[in-house]
Design a protein around this motif. Structure first.
Motif, mmCIF file in Angstrom:
data_model
loop_
_atom_site.group_PDB
_atom_site.id
_atom_site.type_symbol
_atom_site.label_atom_id
_atom_site.label_comp_id
_atom_site.label_asym_id
_atom_site.label_seq_id
_atom_site.Cartn_x
_atom_site.Cartn_y
_atom_site.Cartn_z
ATOM 1 N N UNK A 800 5.124 90.102 37.990
ATOM 2 C CA UNK A 800 5.290 89.039 38.594
ATOM 3 C C UNK A 800 5.966 88.118 37.654
ATOM 4 N N UNK A 801 5.818 87.821 36.293
ATOM 5 C CA UNK A 801 6.228 86.762 35.539
ATOM 6 C C UNK A 801 7.435 87.167 35.187
ATOM 7 N N UNK A 802 7.655 88.795 34.979
ATOM 8 C CA UNK A 802 8.935 89.086 34.566
ATOM 9 C C UNK A 802 9.872 88.831 35.513
ATOM 10 N N UNK A 803 9.558 89.253 37.058
ATOM 11 C CA UNK A 803 10.479 88.946 37.980
ATOM 12 C C UNK A 803 10.816 87.666 38.055
ATOM 13 N N UNK A 804 9.942 86.688 37.855
ATOM 14 C CA UNK A 804 10.169 85.034 38.138
ATOM 15 C C UNK A 804 11.141 84.515 36.930
ATOM 16 N N UNK A 816 14.232 91.736 41.736
ATOM 17 C CA UNK A 816 13.760 92.154 43.018
ATOM 18 C C UNK A 816 13.081 93.577 42.916
ATOM 19 N N UNK A 817 13.419 94.267 41.897
ATOM 20 C CA UNK A 817 13.237 95.587 41.617
ATOM 21 C C UNK A 817 11.563 95.366 41.124
ATOM 22 N N UNK A 822 5.468 95.246 41.847
ATOM 23 C CA UNK A 822 4.529 94.501 41.548
ATOM 24 C C UNK A 822 3.715 94.233 42.982
ATOM 25 N N UNK A 823 4.339 94.339 43.986
ATOM 26 C CA UNK A 823 3.835 94.359 45.336
ATOM 27 C C UNK A 823 3.117 95.374 45.605
ATOM 28 N N UNK A 824 3.528 96.449 45.470
ATOM 29 C CA UNK A 824 2.766 97.717 45.726
ATOM 30 C C UNK A 824 1.605 97.766 44.824
ATOM 31 N N UNK A 825 1.709 97.290 43.636
ATOM 32 C CA UNK A 825 0.388 97.433 42.583
ATOM 33 C C UNK A 825 -0.570 96.509 43.173
ATOM 34 N N UNK A 833 -4.127 87.241 45.657
ATOM 35 C CA UNK A 833 -3.487 86.189 44.792
ATOM 36 C C UNK A 833 -2.242 86.806 44.045
ATOM 37 N N UNK A 834 -2.379 88.020 43.669
ATOM 38 C CA UNK A 834 -0.986 88.302 43.216
ATOM 39 C C UNK A 834 -0.017 88.707 44.051
#
Length: 929
Positions: A800-804, A816-817, A822-825, A833-834
């Motif tokens: 999440x943080x790396x994406x942001x 986006x990748x 992250x969404x799948x995890x 929350x995640x």
């Protein structure tokens, strides 16, 4: 009724008006009833609500007020040519007239005039004129509670006039004319000694001496059997005179001979009214309304703590309404909570009342129950006020309740006297503290307006320190007279606390007054009272109180109820119990007298209750979070079961102040491991509810505690959490110092998991300082370590943080990748929350790349999830984010709606910088429309 060419309003029969000797109906029956109510209270304002209640009863129609106005308009027209007028006055109406234009008041005036005559023949003429005004049932068209009370009162007044008329008739030699009437009255009222005396005298004068003596014996037998008493001295003396054929009883003697005639002395036992009574407007209104609605027949149970002003309220109200109690006022201090600790025996109070009522000692029965029966008989037909002050129990009060329904009874007690309400229909009237305005008025009354104005600052502080407790305010103000500056008196109270409210006179000492409330308590109840004084937080719920006292649930509930019943506790909404600040201060002094093991064990139990329940709530809010390990609760302690996330939030919201206080208690008691464990268990809640200041405070306290703990993880965790708290507050240098220290300690102790967490917090701290590149490096370090440790939940959050951060550096494809991974995890971990965070990041990426509709969709999904989680802080950020794609799409109304909501929430959360930013965005949006 004599009309002598004037309008006369009839009350003593069918309600109507007379004009020039001819009946003139006013019109509608309700309209006539309105006139009757006003006439009964001629020249006195009758509030509109009282008018409606007296005319329509307890369930008036919705149109009552408008219909009343129509009736009053018609009445004004009907009375236009008379000497009576109906006018509006304040919140009510008044019939202004000379009293002889109302038959009720004319009757009373004539009757009083008759009693003032020296000549029995003249008195007889006047009283017969008065009685001739009666034409049937008074207020016959009204069937409300007020009308019934008035009819009963008038029945007694008419009976008194009839009895006096017979005395004067006998004095005029009309014994044969009144004998049939007297015989009927004697059969109806066999215990009335006055009627008995009249019958005996009439029989004797009619030449029936034997019948007169036999009637005496029958009455004597009734009195002995019913009340356990012999006839009074007057009747006994008349019996002796008839036995000896006393010549002064001859019908030619015009001297009135009466037995048991009403005494001219009426009991007036009320103490003087309080000179400095202020406030209590609502309570006075309740008492007034009951008196207006139900006449004099009502019982009030006025409850409250010692020194709260119960007696002052009663005396102030009573002295304002003495005219409503023409038969007198009785007062007794039942000493339920007095210095000597011995409540007044109700039998002693009854005997005192009999003395006050003028009962000769030789007529007072020996048996206490017979005395109580005699008391009830004497006051049953009276319009009296009976004040039973400082009662201990319902049982103490019951023998003092009058017979009949014509007396008003005011009972004051520190007990709630539920039995008096349940068994006798008493109206409970709890008395609390004064408002700030009432407290200010009391100080003005004591010290004077000029002095209060000159010392406005100290006056405000005094009001705050006393928190509306009248006795405390009065004590401090009294000490400030005449020479002690108010500033010094307030300073003493601030520094000495309850000791400043002590005095040599126990009745003027708040600690002494409060101590009397403890005398009726059991040892268990007194111990519970003391422990509640040192419990964490401003109040307490039953589960926490159960742990504090170490009692089973049922017994704890009984103890709390007992303390509430004596006004040492207030049972507030939500099933909580609270103490006034000064009562709590007294309880705290009592707690210091408890053995240390008792006091210490109680604090251990209640702190453990808060810790373990907070921990359980935290697991419901964020189950993926690495959990700390707790020791089992102290013996006798337990936690409160919580069903789900909503229950967890509800409990944390309700108990938040108590949890902060529990951490303070743990620190004071040197339970260092609990200090940092509470901070850890509160963190999720603090972050999701936006309690940034409290989060900083608990972690500063926790860091101090870790100096006494052998576990290095506690020290690392405290530095890391404290650094994040500083970063959230914008205190960047302190944040960097603690986060770098956390990372260094984690590396020193070779703890890779803690290293990853420290990198994650550092990435956030650097991001909020707009140092995106360094923030991304730390985020990637955290991701690498979590991946190596196979910590899938934390790996997802690191993604999440790396994406942001990647998105903020313009690397949208990379962002986006990472979002997709992250969404799948998060979904595999059931981490809502995640998932909400990823939807927020995805929305930001789509908005930045011009895909505004998709951005709106992602933000709405994020908002739904954050609301579901109760994460108001993140939900507020998403609301702000959502406004941007709305604005880009030209959907300005939608943008205005979400930004206004975000602005309000930022202000509620104390996030002023965020609020100012949204305020500017709203202004820009208005300018572009």
């Amino acid at each position: 009724m004599e009309a002598d060419r004037r309008v006369v309003v009839g009350v003593l029969g069918e309600v109507e008006m007379w004009l020039d000797d001819r009946p003139q109906p006013v019109g509608h029956a309700r309209q006539r009833s309105v006139l009757a109510v006003l006439a009964a209270e001629a020249n006195r304002v009758v509030p509109v609500d009282s008018l409606i209640d007296r005319v329509w009863g307890e369930r008036p129609p919705n149109t009552a007020r408008s219909v009343l106005r129509v009736y009053l308009t018609h009445l004004r027209r009907a009375l236009a040519t008379s000497r009576a007028t109906v006018t509006r006055h304040g919140s009510g109406y008044v019939l202004a007239t000379e009293l002889d234009t109302v038959d009720l008041h004319r009757f009373r005036w004539l009757f009083a005039s008759a009693r003032g005559q020296e000549d029995p023949q003249r008195a007889l003429t006047v009283v017969e004129e008065a009685l001739a005004l009666w034409r049937g049932e008074p207020l016959a068209e009204l069937d409300t509670a007020w009308a019934q009370a008035v009819r009963e009162r008038l029945r007694r007044e008419r009976a008194a006039a009839e009895t006096d008329r017979i005395d004067w008739a006998l004095a005029c030699g009309r014994h044969r004319q009144v004998l049939p009437e007297l015989t009927a009255r004697a059969e109806a009222e066999p215990l009335d000694e006055r009627v008995t005396g009249q019958v005996m005298l009439a029989l004797y004068r009619a030449g029936r001496q034997a019948d007169a003596l036999a009637h005496y014996q029958r009455t004597r037998q009734h009195l002995v059997e019913e009340l356990g008493i012999d006839p009074g001295p007057a009747l006994h003396q008349l019996h002796q005179r008839i036995l000896t054929s006393d010549p002064t009883l001859s019908p030619t003697n015009t001297t009135t001979t009466t037995v048991g005639a009403p005494s001219l002395m009426v009991p007036r036992q009320l103490p003087a009214p309080p000179r400095r009574f202020t406030g209590r407007t609502d309570h006075l209104t309740v008492l007034n309304a009951a008196l207006d609605r139900r006449g004099t027949g009502v019982i009030f149970a006025i409850g409250g703590a010692g020194g709260i002003g119960k007696t002052w309220l009663v005396l102030a109200w009573a002295h304002r309404h003495l005219d409503r109690f023409p038969d007198g006022q009785l007062f007794v201090d039942l000493r339920g909570f007095s210095p000597d600790g011995t409540p007044t025996d109700p039998a002693v109070a009854v005997r005192g009342f009999l003395d006050a009522l003028g009962v000769p000692p030789d007529r007072i029965p020996v048996d206490p129950q017979a005395q109580a029966a005699l008391y009830r008989s004497l006051v049953a037909e009276k319009r009296m006020l009976i004040v039973l002050d400082n009662a201990a129990t319902t049982e103490q009060v019951m023998p003092l309740l009058p017979g009949g329904t014509t007396c008003t009874v005011l009972v004051t007690s520190r007990h709630r006297l539920h039995g008096l309400t349940a068994r006798h229909g008493a109206h409970p009237l709890p008395l609390g503290v004064l408002t700030d305005a009432e407290s200010h008025a009391l100080l003005v009354a004591i010290l004077g307006a000029d002095r209060i104005a000159d010392d406005a600052h100290f006056t405000a502080e005094l009001i705050a320190l006393c928190a509306g407790f009248p006795l405390a305010l009065g004590l401090v103000a009294a000490r400030a007279q005449p020479d002690l500056p108010l500033a010094e008196a307030v300073s003493e109270l601030r520094e000495s606390g309850l000791d400043a409210l002590d005095a040599d006179d126990p009745t003027a000492s708040l600690p002494a007054v409060l101590s009397w409330s403890l005398r009726h308590l059991t040892d268990t109840q007194r111990t519970a009272f003391a422990l509640l004084g040192i419990a964490p937080g401003p109040d307490i719920g039953l589960p926490a109180a159960t742990s504090l006292t170490g009692l089973p649930d049922r017994e704890a509930r009984i103890v709390l109820r007992a303390l509430a019943d004596v006004s040492l506790l207030d049972h507030t909404s939500g099933g909580r119990y609270a103490m006034h600040d000064l009562v709590r201060a007294y309880a705290t002094t009592i707690a210091h007298d408890l053995p240390e093991p008792v006091r210490g064990a109680a604090l251990d139990r209640v702190v453990d209750f808060y810790l373990h329940t907070t921990y359980a709530a935290d697991r419901l809010l964020f189950p993926q979070l690495h959990q700390i390990r707790l020791d089992p609760p102290t013996s006798g302690g337990h936690s409160q079961p919580l069903a789900d996330r909503s229950a967890a939030f509800a409990w944390l919201d309700a108990e938040h102040r108590h949890l902060l206080a529990a951490q303070h208690v743990a620190a004071t008691e040197h339970r260092h491991h609990i200090v940092w464990q509470l901070a850890s268990a509160l963190t999720t809640f603090h972050l999701r509810r936006g309690h940034r200041h409290d989060n900083l405070t608990v972690w500063r306290t926790a860091l101090n505690a870790t100096a006494h703990l052998p576990d290095p993880n506690a020290l690392v965790l405290s530095h890391r959490r404290l650094g994040r708290a500083y970063a959230d507050m914008g205190r960047h240098e302190e944040a960097d110092r603690h986060l770098v220290q956390a990372l260094a300690l984690a590396e020193h102790h070779d703890d890779p998991s803690q290293q990853a967490q420290a990198h994650g917090e550092l990435s956030w701290a650097l991001y909020v300082r707009a140092n995106g590149q360094q923030a991304l490096e730390h985020a990637k370090s955290a991701l690498e370590i979590h991946n190596a440790l196979d910590q899938q939940a934390w790996k997802a959050h690191a993604l999440n943080m790396v994406a942001w951060l990647s998105a903020h550096l313009g690397e949208y494809d990379t962002a986006r990748k990472h979002c997709q991974t992250a969404l799948a995890l998060h979904r595999s971990q059931h981490d809502l929350f995640g998932e909400a965070n990823i939807q927020d990041v995805s929305g930001w990426i789509d908005h930045q790349t011009g895909q505004h509709n998709q951005a709106v969709d992602h933000y709405q999904q994020a908002l739904t999830l954050f609301h579901r989680l109760g994460h108001t802080t993140a939900a507020t950020d998403v609301l702000e984010h959502l406004g941007h794609p709305y604005s880009a799409l030209g959907q300005h109304d939608e943008a205005l709606t979400v930004w206004r909501e975000a602005l309000e929430l930022y202000r509620q959360q104390g996030r002023e910088a965020d609020a100012e930013r949204v305020q500017r965005q709203l202004a820009d949006l208005h300018n572009t429309r």
